[in-house]
Scaffold this motif. Structure first.
Motif, PDB file in Angstrom:
ATOM      1  N   UNK A   1       0.838  -1.205   0.000  1.00  0.00           N
ATOM      2  CA  UNK A   1       0.000   0.000   0.000  1.00  0.00           C
ATOM      3  C   UNK A   1       0.866   1.245   0.000  1.00  0.00           C
ATOM      4  N   UNK A   2       1.933   1.244   0.782  1.00  0.00           N
ATOM      5  CA  UNK A   2       2.841   2.389   0.813  1.00  0.00           C
ATOM      6  C   UNK A   2       3.471   2.622  -0.552  1.00  0.00           C
ATOM      7  N   UNK A   3       3.918   1.559  -1.205  1.00  0.00           N
ATOM      8  CA  UNK A   3       4.515   1.709  -2.534  1.00  0.00           C
ATOM      9  C   UNK A   3       3.494   2.207  -3.555  1.00  0.00           C
ATOM     10  N   UNK A   4       2.253   1.746  -3.472  1.00  0.00           N
ATOM     11  CA  UNK A   4       1.218   2.221  -4.390  1.00  0.00           C
ATOM     12  C   UNK A   4       0.949   3.713  -4.193  1.00  0.00           C
ATOM     13  N   UNK A   5       0.923   4.168  -2.950  1.00  0.00           N
ATOM     14  CA  UNK A   5       0.702   5.593  -2.684  1.00  0.00           C
ATOM     15  C   UNK A   5       1.858   6.417  -3.241  1.00  0.00           C
ATOM     16  N   UNK A   6       3.083   5.964  -3.048  1.00  0.00           N
ATOM     17  CA  UNK A   6       4.249   6.693  -3.560  1.00  0.00           C
ATOM     18  C   UNK A   6       4.229   6.741  -5.082  1.00  0.00           C
ATOM     19  N   UNK A   7       3.932   5.618  -5.735  1.00  0.00           N
ATOM     20  CA  UNK A   7       3.896   5.579  -7.204  1.00  0.00           C
ATOM     21  C   UNK A   7       2.794   6.486  -7.738  1.00  0.00           C
ATOM     22  N   UNK A   8       1.627   6.468  -7.102  1.00  0.00           N
ATOM     23  CA  UNK A   8       0.531   7.333  -7.540  1.00  0.00           C
ATOM     24  C   UNK A   8       0.898   8.803  -7.385  1.00  0.00           C
TER      25      UNK A   8
ATOM     26  N   UNK B   1       3.963  10.125  -7.460  1.00  0.00           N
ATOM     27  CA  UNK B   1       4.974  10.474  -8.466  1.00  0.00           C
ATOM     28  C   UNK B   1       4.318  10.657  -9.830  1.00  0.00           C
ATOM     29  N   UNK B   2       3.419   9.766 -10.198  1.00  0.00           N
ATOM     30  CA  UNK B   2       2.728   9.886 -11.491  1.00  0.00           C
ATOM     31  C   UNK B   2       1.904  11.164 -11.542  1.00  0.00           C
ATOM     32  N   UNK B   3       1.186  11.444 -10.464  1.00  0.00           N
ATOM     33  CA  UNK B   3       0.367  12.652 -10.428  1.00  0.00           C
ATOM     34  C   UNK B   3       1.225  13.905 -10.545  1.00  0.00           C
TER      35      UNK B   3
END
Length: 144
Positions: free
Chosen positions: A7-14, A16-18
């Motif tokens: 979940x932490x990695x998904x939040x970070x990736x989202x 960065x993309x945003x």
């Protein structure tokens, strides 16, 4: 634990993309068509007399607020994960009493065992003795 990391990695990736999409939108919106160049690069009309942009005011206020919110969310996720992990570890270290009843005996044999050392049909006592429960014995755990 693995779910919290994902979940932490998904939040970070989202995030960065945003931020990359927002930055590319800002750059495409502020670009102007390049001026046509003349053959002489040192000609006075080709020189731009504008000062370089101020690096302190380059971020939009929305982007800095978003970064602050994302850092707070990341800090919250890390804090919650750390507290949860500590509480689980602390619970596994707790000592419980194991009562082992044999067929003919009414009085149980009493062992002190940490919660993490209790298996399905065996356990390891506080002093390191491994006890395996047979099929004709009954194990009762007090304080679980």
């Amino acid at each position: 634990m693995l779910g919290q990391i994902l979940i932490t990695l998904l939040v970070i990736i989202a995030a960065v993309i945003f931020l990359r999409r927002q930055r590319s939108r800002e750059q495409t919106g502020t670009r102007k068509a390049p001026l046509p160049r003349r053959s002489d690069p040192w000609h006075a009309d080709n020189r731009q007399n504008t000062p370089p942009p101020d690096p302190t005011g380059t971020q939009a206020p929305m982007a800095s607020n978003l970064k602050t919110v994302l850092w707070l969310v990341l800090a919250g996720v890390v804090t919650i994960g750390s507290v949860t992990t500590y509480l689980q570890w602390q619970d596994q270290q707790r000592l419980v009493t194991v009562l082992l009843y044999r067929d003919a005996d009414q009085n149980p044999i009493i062992y002190r065992v940490s919660k993490r050392n209790i298996g399905e049909r065996s356990f390891i006592t506080e002093d390191g003795t491994q006890v395996t429960v047979s099929t004709n014995e009954r194990m009762e755990i007090v304080g679980l």
